[in-house]
Write an enzyme that holds these catalytic residues in place. Structure first.
Site, PDB file in Angstrom:
ATOM      1  N   HIS A   1     -16.707  -0.473 -60.924  1.00 52.48           N
ATOM      2  CA  HIS A   1     -17.331   0.854 -60.897  1.00 52.48           C
ATOM      3  C   HIS A   1     -16.449   1.906 -60.259  1.00 52.48           C
ATOM      4  O   HIS A   1     -16.543   3.084 -60.580  1.00 52.48           O
ATOM      5  CB  HIS A   1     -18.705   0.781 -60.232  1.00 52.48           C
ATOM      6  CG  HIS A   1     -19.737   0.232 -61.154  1.00 52.48           C
ATOM      7  ND1 HIS A   1     -20.124  -1.081 -61.139  1.00 52.48           N
ATOM      8  CD2 HIS A   1     -20.373   0.798 -62.207  1.00 52.48           C
ATOM      9  CE1 HIS A   1     -20.995  -1.289 -62.106  1.00 52.48           C
ATOM     10  NE2 HIS A   1     -21.168  -0.166 -62.772  1.00 52.48           N
TER      11      HIS A   1
ATOM     12  N   ARG B   1     -25.481   7.913 -64.338  1.00 52.14           N
ATOM     13  CA  ARG B   1     -25.611   6.747 -63.446  1.00 52.14           C
ATOM     14  C   ARG B   1     -26.326   7.213 -62.175  1.00 52.14           C
ATOM     15  O   ARG B   1     -25.691   7.520 -61.171  1.00 52.14           O
ATOM     16  CB  ARG B   1     -24.221   6.180 -63.114  1.00 52.14           C
ATOM     17  CG  ARG B   1     -23.547   5.437 -64.277  1.00 52.14           C
ATOM     18  CD  ARG B   1     -22.233   4.809 -63.837  1.00 52.14           C
ATOM     19  NE  ARG B   1     -21.768   3.793 -64.760  1.00 52.14           N
ATOM     20  CZ  ARG B   1     -20.898   4.015 -65.750  1.00 52.14           C
ATOM     21  NH1 ARG B   1     -20.403   5.217 -65.940  1.00 52.14           N
ATOM     22  NH2 ARG B   1     -20.522   3.025 -66.542  1.00 52.14           N
TER      23      ARG B   1
ATOM     24  N   ARG C   1     -30.311   7.250 -66.629  1.00 51.10           N
ATOM     25  CA  ARG C   1     -30.533   5.816 -66.483  1.00 51.10           C
ATOM     26  C   ARG C   1     -31.193   5.593 -65.136  1.00 51.10           C
ATOM     27  O   ARG C   1     -30.701   6.086 -64.114  1.00 51.10           O
ATOM     28  CB  ARG C   1     -29.204   5.052 -66.547  1.00 51.10           C
ATOM     29  CG  ARG C   1     -29.433   3.574 -66.281  1.00 51.10           C
ATOM     30  CD  ARG C   1     -28.201   2.760 -66.456  1.00 51.10           C
ATOM     31  NE  ARG C   1     -27.283   2.926 -65.341  1.00 51.10           N
ATOM     32  CZ  ARG C   1     -26.079   2.367 -65.307  1.00 51.10           C
ATOM     33  NH1 ARG C   1     -25.665   1.641 -66.327  1.00 51.10           N
ATOM     34  NH2 ARG C   1     -25.291   2.531 -64.276  1.00 51.10           N
TER      35      ARG C   1
ATOM     36  N   GLU D   1     -27.174  -4.728 -72.428  1.00 52.20           N
ATOM     37  CA  GLU D   1     -26.013  -5.165 -71.648  1.00 52.20           C
ATOM     38  C   GLU D   1     -26.120  -6.618 -71.212  1.00 52.20           C
ATOM     39  O   GLU D   1     -25.304  -7.099 -70.440  1.00 52.20           O
ATOM     40  CB  GLU D   1     -25.707  -4.224 -70.478  1.00 52.20           C
ATOM     41  CG  GLU D   1     -26.885  -3.825 -69.649  1.00 52.20           C
ATOM     42  CD  GLU D   1     -26.562  -2.757 -68.613  1.00 52.20           C
ATOM     43  OE1 GLU D   1     -25.389  -2.437 -68.387  1.00 52.20           O
ATOM     44  OE2 GLU D   1     -27.509  -2.252 -68.009  1.00 52.20           O
TER      45      GLU D   1
ATOM     46  N   ASN E   1     -19.579  -2.839 -70.712  1.00 54.51           N
ATOM     47  CA  ASN E   1     -18.956  -3.366 -69.489  1.00 54.51           C
ATOM     48  C   ASN E   1     -19.672  -4.639 -69.036  1.00 54.51           C
ATOM     49  O   ASN E   1     -19.056  -5.654 -68.725  1.00 54.51           O
ATOM     50  CB  ASN E   1     -19.024  -2.338 -68.353  1.00 54.51           C
ATOM     51  CG  ASN E   1     -18.477  -0.988 -68.767  1.00 54.51           C
ATOM     52  OD1 ASN E   1     -17.654  -0.919 -69.668  1.00 54.51           O
ATOM     53  ND2 ASN E   1     -18.929   0.070 -68.126  1.00 54.51           N
ATOM     54  N   ASP E   2     -21.000  -4.545 -69.007  1.00 58.12           N
ATOM     55  CA  ASP E   2     -21.761  -5.720 -68.582  1.00 58.12           C
ATOM     56  C   ASP E   2     -21.962  -6.705 -69.719  1.00 58.12           C
ATOM     57  O   ASP E   2     -21.959  -7.916 -69.491  1.00 58.12           O
ATOM     58  CB  ASP E   2     -23.119  -5.300 -67.994  1.00 58.12           C
ATOM     59  CG  ASP E   2     -22.971  -4.884 -66.553  1.00 58.12           C
ATOM     60  OD1 ASP E   2     -22.286  -5.604 -65.804  1.00 58.12           O
ATOM     61  OD2 ASP E   2     -23.506  -3.832 -66.167  1.00 58.12           O
TER      62      ASP E   2
ATOM     63  N   ARG F   1     -16.453  -8.890 -64.285  1.00 62.24           N
ATOM     64  CA  ARG F   1     -15.754  -7.658 -64.662  1.00 62.24           C
ATOM     65  C   ARG F   1     -14.890  -7.098 -63.537  1.00 62.24           C
ATOM     66  O   ARG F   1     -14.058  -6.229 -63.743  1.00 62.24           O
ATOM     67  CB  ARG F   1     -16.757  -6.599 -65.143  1.00 62.24           C
ATOM     68  CG  ARG F   1     -17.716  -6.142 -64.075  1.00 62.24           C
ATOM     69  CD  ARG F   1     -18.841  -5.292 -64.636  1.00 62.24           C
ATOM     70  NE  ARG F   1     -18.581  -3.866 -64.565  1.00 62.24           N
ATOM     71  CZ  ARG F   1     -19.480  -2.919 -64.868  1.00 62.24           C
ATOM     72  NH1 ARG F   1     -20.674  -3.248 -65.312  1.00 62.24           N
ATOM     73  NH2 ARG F   1     -19.186  -1.650 -64.759  1.00 62.24           N
TER      74      ARG F   1
ATOM     75  N   CYS G   1     -22.325   3.152 -74.471  1.00 60.68           N
ATOM     76  CA  CYS G   1     -21.955   3.989 -73.323  1.00 60.68           C
ATOM     77  C   CYS G   1     -21.040   3.253 -72.342  1.00 60.68           C
ATOM     78  O   CYS G   1     -20.664   3.809 -71.319  1.00 60.68           O
ATOM     79  CB  CYS G   1     -23.186   4.524 -72.603  1.00 60.68           C
ATOM     80  SG  CYS G   1     -24.202   3.245 -71.866  1.00 60.68           S
TER      81      CYS G   1
HETATM   82  C1  PEP Z   1     -22.138  -0.981 -68.843  1.00 58.94           C
HETATM   83  O1  PEP Z   1     -22.454  -2.026 -68.290  1.00 58.94           O
HETATM   84  O2  PEP Z   1     -21.403  -0.921 -69.864  1.00 58.94           O
HETATM   85  C2  PEP Z   1     -22.624   0.311 -68.316  1.00 58.94           C
HETATM   86  C3  PEP Z   1     -22.439   1.427 -68.967  1.00 58.94           C
HETATM   87  O3  PEP Z   1     -23.209   0.284 -67.083  1.00 58.94           O
HETATM   88  P1  PEP Z   1     -22.377   0.158 -65.706  1.00 58.94           P
HETATM   89  O4  PEP Z   1     -20.920   0.259 -66.022  1.00 58.94           O
HETATM   90  O5  PEP Z   1     -22.840   1.251 -64.815  1.00 58.94           O
HETATM   91  O6  PEP Z   1     -22.766  -1.191 -65.217  1.00 58.94           O
HETATM   92 MG    MG Z   2     -23.979  -1.976 -66.793  1.00 61.41          MG
END
Ligand code: PEP
Ligand code: MG
Length: 547
Positions: A187, A293, A329, A427, A450-451, A461, A498
């Protein structure tokens, strides 16, 4: 000149002075002091310096997020000036000849504890504020630098930076981030990209002795030069010139629609973490906010934001975006995103633990406060609600029931609100696999690559040692996205992406071939993606993927 190599995780080049953020031990030790008078003076000077900092934060927050958000610093200033609180600390130093840090800690802890036992909810909530100012005053006493000196720009170097620490920097004062730890989708790196600040992770041999020295940091190549020679600085300046030229070329796309080579219109939105990102959202011509976020408002403080504070931030963002969509979110606290005011308990596997919607369904008080603020702010613009980390249908049903309860309460109180679409993030592999069922309940969807990559490949990650395995273009991840897109389209709903992969030029064609309807990327990448979209047909290069 010393040359080091890391991994560039946020593009751009910077040359400037280093501010080395050292993480010192926070353990407080009771010390006997010989000169009580000098200790009292040290306390008073630190309290004054801390007050100045609180005032500066209040002014900055007022400008960026409105009066309600800035009130926390006013409250903290008033508490810090409270003669009873400060008097008790002074008494302890005088009567016991102890060091100021110890006296502040003991007095602060006692006061927080007694507030926590109060019958009044308002007073109980003030306990977290007392802890915040206790921490702040101790940091100041210990000479710990928690903010950048005013009026100058710095390259911030640190062994590690938490997401909360990264977000707390004034973006106008940071030229680049350099850290030893971190990965491309941690993050902290995502934040740097959202802030439009170059960042390099994985730099070994970080040295506090760099503080005050000059560096050249290249967020594209991952190169870091300490005390760069003239030729290196010149080369960096040339790269900067080329970068500006490219930005200028992309700016010709401002005001143009986001369409693929085949003429399909895509919604091209931006990701934000704080109201301070809105300037970049607007100047880069994003068509909406695809991911706010919202958890970052909970991360650098112990007190939880009140409904009024949340309402004021959501309202100001919605108003500034005019009628453009703003997808808020709901809280995604947990894993690497810690909120000091929310106790998650000890967890063996935080990424698989009490995170996001799981936490909100346990702490309904926090969830309902956020939902009330969002519904109230809905009158100010075009707001959407998006739920993170949905894994089961029941989680979605429970969340929708809570949202329904909040609407009923508002109605009973005579408070107006609009009809707000409620969507979810895809996710987890589970959400993709049951997306046909989820699509009957949710209004829209957004893939958090990402998740989804982390959970599909069972690959942390955050862990740079696994960066070869961590790949959103793995067939298994893409198959899940395609399955979700097909299921969701069958039910007549829309689906976006996203996660960071939304700005990956190589993946654009794949996403377009799946019929992805929306993309949300960091503000600085909006025009870059609009440019790439215009060249992406959504047909070619598919052969290598067996989806
Ligand atoms: C993701 O997981 O792709 C996402 C957009 O949420 P975050 O990166 O805040 O976990
Ligand atoms: Mg996420």
């Amino acid at each position: 000149m010393k040359e080091l190599r890391g991994r560039g995780v946020s593009g751009g080049i910077a040359v400037g002075k280093i501010f080395f953020l050292e993480k010192t031990d926070k353990k407080i030790i009771r010390r006997k002091v010989d000169n009580v008078r000098a200790e009292l003076e040290r306390l008073s000077a630190s309290a004054d310096a801390y007050l100045d900092r609180l005032m500066a934060l209040k002014v900055k927050t007022y400008a960026q997020a409105g009066e309600d958000s800035s009130m926390i610093f006013e409250t903290h200033s008033l508490m810090l000036m409270d003669p009873d609180f400060m008097g008790e600390i002074e008494n302890m130093i005088q009567s016991q000849s102890v060091n100021a840090e110890y006296a502040v800690k003991l007095t602060g802890d006692r006061l927080a504890e007694s507030l926590r036992l109060s019958d009044s909810e308002y007073m109980r909530e003030r306990a977290a504020d007392v802890e915040d100012i206790t921490d702040g005053l101790i940091d100041t006493l210990a000479g710990r630098r928690t903010s950048l000196p005013a009026g100058e720009k710095f390259i911030v170097a640190a062994e590690d930076l938490s997401p909360g620490e990264t977000a707390s920097f004034d973006r106008d004062s940071v030229l680049a981030f350099i850290t030893k730890y971190g990965s491309a989708t941690s993050h902290t790196s995502i934040l740097a990209r959202t802030m439009g600040i170059p960042a390099i992770v994985g730099v070994d041999d970080m040295d506090p002795g760099w503080d005050g020295r000059t560096a050249c940091a290249d967020g594209n190549s991952g190169a870091v030069y300490i005390d760069p020679d003239r030729a290196t600085v010149k080369a960096a300046e040339e790269k900067l010139r080329l970068q500006k030229e490219n930005d200028l070329r992309l700016s010709s796309l401002i005001g143009r629609p986001s369409v693929t080579a085949e003429g399909r219109k895509i919604m091209l939105f931006a990701n934000i973490t704080t109201p301070a990102d809105i300037d970049a959202v607007l100047s880069n011509d994003a068509e909406g906010i695809g991911l706010f976020r919202s958890e970052f408002m909970y991360m650098d403080r112990r007190s939880l934001p009140s409904e009024e504070e949340l309402f004021s931030v959501y309202s100001s963002i919605a108003a500034r975006m005019g009628g453009k969509p703003v997808i808020i979110r709901t809280l995604d606290i947990g894993a690497d995103k810690k909120a000091p005011g929310i106790d998650l308990g000890e967890e063996e596997n935080p990424a698989l633990g009490l995170r996001a919607i799981r936490l909100c369904l346990k702490r309904r008080d926090i969830f309902k406060t956020q939902l009330r603020a969002i519904y109230r702010a809905s009158l100010k613009g075009n707001i959407y609600i998006m739920l993170p980390m949905i894994t089961t249908k029941k989680e979605l049903e429970d969340s929708l029931a809570i949202a329904g309860g909040v609407r009923a309460e508002l109605k009973a109180d005579g408070i107006e609100f609009k009809d707000v679409p409620v969507g979810i993030m895809i996710e987890t592999p589970s959400a993709a696999l049951i997306s046909d069922e989820l699509a009957e309940l949710a209004d829209f969807f957004s893939v958090g690559t990402n998740d989804l990559t982390q959970y599909t490949l069972a690959c942390d990650r955050q862990n740079p040692a696994l960066s070869d395995l961590y790949d959103p273009s793995e067939t298994s991840v893409l198959r899940l996205i395609k399955l979700a897109a097909d299921n969701i389209h069958k039910k007549g709903k829309w689906i976006g992406v996203c996660g960071e992969a939304a700005a990956d030029r190589e993946l654009l064609e794949i996403f377009m071939s799946m019929g992805i309807d929306e993309l949300s990327v960091s503000p600085k990448r909006v025009l870059y993606v609009r440019d790439a979209l215009g060249k992406a047909a959504g047909r070619s290069s598919l052969e290598k993927y067996t989806l």
